[in-house]
Scaffold this active site. Sequence first.
Site, PDB file in Angstrom:
ATOM      1  N   SER A 377     -37.212  41.865  65.973  1.00  0.00           N
ATOM      2  CA  SER A 377     -36.084  41.241  65.284  1.00  0.00           C
ATOM      3  C   SER A 377     -34.939  41.045  66.263  1.00  0.00           C
ATOM      4  O   SER A 377     -34.850  41.721  67.294  1.00  0.00           O
ATOM      5  CB  SER A 377     -35.614  42.103  64.108  1.00  0.00           C
ATOM      6  OG  SER A 377     -34.974  43.267  64.576  1.00  0.00           O
ATOM      7  N   LYS A 378     -34.056  40.112  65.923  1.00  0.00           N
ATOM      8  CA  LYS A 378     -32.945  39.772  66.811  1.00  0.00           C
ATOM      9  C   LYS A 378     -31.932  40.896  66.924  1.00  0.00           C
ATOM     10  O   LYS A 378     -31.088  40.875  67.818  1.00  0.00           O
ATOM     11  CB  LYS A 378     -32.270  38.500  66.321  1.00  0.00           C
ATOM     12  CG  LYS A 378     -31.658  38.596  64.926  1.00  0.00           C
ATOM     13  CD  LYS A 378     -31.161  37.249  64.454  1.00  0.00           C
ATOM     14  CE  LYS A 378     -30.612  37.317  63.035  1.00  0.00           C
ATOM     15  NZ  LYS A 378     -30.226  35.987  62.518  1.00  0.00           N
ATOM     16  N   ARG A 379     -31.997  41.885  66.035  1.00  0.00           N
ATOM     17  CA  ARG A 379     -31.048  43.000  66.114  1.00  0.00           C
ATOM     18  C   ARG A 379     -31.373  43.937  67.266  1.00  0.00           C
ATOM     19  O   ARG A 379     -30.517  44.699  67.701  1.00  0.00           O
ATOM     20  CB  ARG A 379     -31.023  43.771  64.791  1.00  0.00           C
ATOM     21  CG  ARG A 379     -30.457  42.971  63.635  1.00  0.00           C
ATOM     22  CD  ARG A 379     -30.175  43.842  62.435  1.00  0.00           C
ATOM     23  NE  ARG A 379     -29.548  43.080  61.358  1.00  0.00           N
ATOM     24  CZ  ARG A 379     -29.056  43.616  60.256  1.00  0.00           C
ATOM     25  NH1 ARG A 379     -29.115  44.930  60.082  1.00  0.00           N
ATOM     26  NH2 ARG A 379     -28.499  42.871  59.324  1.00  0.00           N
TER      27      ARG A 379
END
Length: 606
Positions: A377-379
């Site tokens: 995920s982009k987090r």
Amino acid sequence: MSVISVGGHDHSPCNLSDKLLAEGKGFEPLETCTSLVFKTSAFDHSAIPPCRTRPGWGSGLEDTLQVTGEYVQYRSHSVRCWSGRTGPPAKRLSVETRTEGSNPSLTAIRFTPPSGRRFLESFMSDTVRTRIAPSPTGDPHVGTAYVALFNYALAKKHGGQFILRIEDTDRVRSNTASEEMIFKALRWLGLEWDEGPDVGGPFGPYRQSERSEIYTAHVEKLVASGDAYPCFCTRERLDELRAHQRENKLSLGYDGHCRSVAPEEAASRRSAGEDHVIRLAMPDEGESTVIDLLRGEITIDNAQVDDQVLVKSDGFPTYHLANVVDDHLMGITHVIRAEEWISSLPKHVRLYEAFGWDLPVFCHLPLLRNADKSKISKRKNPVSLNHFKRAGFLPEAMLNYLAQMGWTMPDERDQFSLDQFISELTLERISLGGPVFDLQKLTWLNGKYLRDLEVPEILERLKTQWLSDEYLLKVLPLAHERIETLQDFFAYAGFFFTGDVEYDEAAQKKLVAKGRTGPQTAKLLRQLLEDFIDPLLEWTVESVEDALRRFCEKHEVTAKEIFMPVRIAVTGCSATPPLFDTMEVLGKEVCRSRMRKAIEVLRSIK
């Protein structure tokens, strides 16, 4: 009956149609062609393509070679035949041979097309057709490239077609800017499609938003047959149902309340304009067994699968209906997608059965994961293909690395070309262990590719990005009023040409918002990044300024408080050209990456 003689057993069923076309014979109207017979001089079972003799194709049924008296009959479960966009499923291929002593000879290969077709456009051909079907709702994701690569490679390995279809049924989030980014990102990787929204093809349109009439016609067939039904439950009732299920620790899902509504009453209520959706009538007892190429049989308790919504109250189809209808009508033979869709497989198989269609091969790729095995995920990591392009990763290195996600070369080498991957690819070699998307390993592999390039080639690649006239002409207007000599340009504007920036002691002090701690500022920047920067699809001076000012208004902070930390985060300097102009030229991916780094630095400042 049309009879075509083909000499020698080297003409296998896979290329007989190609031979007919090459001889100019074409295809006859079905009114005068109820079956096709091919004769050869000898029978060699190895001439039957391997794809027809492997268990697990489509419905999981084995193709059979049956001896009955003096005849041997080969029956295939994998023949594809289509004409236009509608029609019943293709009937089976039969190969009949007569045994004469110990030497069987092939008498005929018969393919009887289904009734109702005007012309037989494709027959006796297992042309592999794969697809990638992204939703244009954000930046192009590295996971999309991963799935696209395996679809592309399988199609090319077997001389088939790779299709790009845009699944834009989410009318709120879908947009043309995201669609265009998908096109550019896949082309940057070299994954060109044979059919798609921008190149056309015989099975278009290739945007789901342009296929509404097709879905409406198909769902009405399901309603008429009793395989789907209108549901008139209100939002309030559904909310109460979910609350009751949670309170009593029951499985969440629709309870089939409207299945008992008589068809006549349902039709009357629909005609009167009452709000409703259309749901698929799933079996409510027993078990369903579905086949995945990598996992084999998967058995699911039918009580755990609720009646899926097929058409929303606004008349637009859900993913499930549109996906199945499009895959069938576009002749998709292999549905290769991420494993997160396995839970939907029983619903999709049920739709194929309800329509009376043959199943494609289902192959669910293992999800890309972070080092902690959580879903990528982009987090936690950059996931946008735009980021990797802007950061200077080579497309050939990216493809090489993605190919290694759950798959290895027979000789286990790390570095190989796209053509070599296509040549060696077998889906059965895919490992189901969660592949870790390791940024350090990707960077290492990219370095190997860079060192293999000649210096002039590296120069040319630099010229297409950071040293291009186009990019320099964006940077120079922001710097030329602030420099005294030409060499000052590199000191003043150096942050336009680097990846990450460093925050020295002076910069770190200004990185912290006035009146706040480092962790407090980090929280503000994270909210700004995730809620206001990430969703931006148009990256302009105006859109960036609007996002930052809306953030200030929502969180009741002044521009003075937040603009300096943002300036330091994206440039590493306090003296820069105007903030929004600078961010526009740097680009969204660079700004996002640097803000993520600044957030980590801020969390460590006490």
